[in-house]
Enzyme design. Structure first.
Site, PDB file in Angstrom:
ATOM      1  N   HIS A 269      -8.328 -33.788   1.633  1.00  0.00           N
ATOM      2  CA  HIS A 269      -8.290 -32.633   0.845  1.00  0.00           C
ATOM      3  C   HIS A 269      -8.368 -32.703  -0.468  1.00  0.00           C
ATOM      4  CE1 HIS A 269      -5.765 -32.272   4.862  1.00  0.00           C
ATOM      5  NE2 HIS A 269      -6.566 -31.407   4.909  1.00  0.00           N
TER       6      HIS A 269
ATOM      7  N   GLN B  32     -17.216 -27.732  12.716  1.00  0.00           N
ATOM      8  CA  GLN B  32     -16.508 -26.492  11.945  1.00  0.00           C
ATOM      9  C   GLN B  32     -17.387 -25.944  10.677  1.00  0.00           C
ATOM     10  OE1 GLN B  32     -12.490 -26.184  11.008  1.00  0.00           O
ATOM     11  NE2 GLN B  32     -12.855 -26.976   9.099  1.00  0.00           N
TER      12      GLN B  32
END
Length: 281
Positions: A37, A153
């Site tokens: 992240h 995704q």
């Protein structure tokens, strides 16, 4: 850094930024942030005037037997990481804020969701696309950042944004790995010491597949056999899928003639992990 919980409040901040003609980079997350992240946040920080991170464990993308209730959460740790890397705003809504009433509207992306995780996790991408559509409408970002570890995704979101004319640029960022090769994942926190060691088999099996491709093996079934054989040598590993698909259409290929995505999902104990690589001829 602001932490905002309501759509009303976050829209007031966004409006102010838009009135000042500031660009907004957006990193959608479910929290329990790690170096993967952080790499998305750093990229967003480099390319935009403002950076938003959403932290929301989205219930409608989890199946009935999946890990929604046990998914790791740590807002204090997440806030610290966000502040360290220069995030301007964390949007951390409650479920009741995002879904105040029963939801009747859903976003589906066909074809690209037929294989891989889309096949194994029915309804998952409908939930992902629906919540991202809501976030895109609420936050109105200039760019949004996604990790290539979730390759399906990324492809699905790109197609959704293209088809629905969202004025957002989708940026894919490379997989971040531990020093021993394991792909960074919030779900790695589930692994005990032995499982953590066993999880290295994912990256090892993909490396053997890559070696075969670089030696000009063109038959996808042979490549899959190499991966399956390697994975089956690990007692704690249970294969969910091993797939080789076209990197654009995500449709299965037999003869490798164009860029491909080699993707695997494997249970280590009770923890489902994914990994992949793209191979360009």
């Amino acid at each position: 850094m602001n932490i905002v919980n309501t759509i009303k409040d976050v829209r007031l901040i966004i409006k102010k930024w838009k009135d000042e003609n500031l660009s907004i980079g957006y990193v959608p997350t479910m929290g329990y942030l790690h170096e993967g992240h952080a790499s998305l946040i750093k990229k967003a920080r480099e390319e935009n005037d403002k950076v938003i991170v959403s932290i929301f464990v989205n219930p409608i993308q989890f199946g009935p037997k999946e890990d929604y209730s046990t998914y790791p959460r740590d807002l204090v740790k997440d806030s610290s990481l966000c502040e360290k890397f220069g995030v301007d705003l964390i949007f951390n809504p409650e479920t009741s804020e995002m879904y105040p009433n029963k939801i009747y509207s859903h976003i589906n992306v066909d074809i690209l969701t037929e294989n891989l995780c889309g096949e194994k996790r029915p309804g998952h991408f409908q939930g992902v696309c629906t919540v991202l559509t809501k976030f895109f409408n609420i936050l109105n970002p200039t760019k949004a950042y996604f990790g290539e570890k979730d390759a399906q995704q990324l492809a699905v979101v790109r197609k959704m944004v293209e088809d629905l004319n969202f004025p957002i640029e989708i940026i894919g960022c490379p997989i971040i790995r531990e020093d021993d090769g394991l792909a960074k994942s919030s779900r790695n926190a589930y692994l005990n010491k032995q499982e953590r060691k066993s999880a290295l088999i994912l990256n090892k099996s993909l490396k053997e597949a890559l070696n075969a491709l670089e030696s000009e093996e063109k038959n996808s079934n042979n490549i899959k056999d190499i991966i399956v054989s390697k994975l089956n040598k690990e007692p704690l590993a249970k294969i969910d899928y091993v797939s080789i698909v076209d990197s654009i259409t995500l449709q299965s290929v037999e003869k490798i003639q164009s860029p491909i995505l080699v993707a695997i999902a494997v249970y280590i104990g009770k923890t489902r992990l994914i990994d992949n690589f793209t191979f360009k001829l």
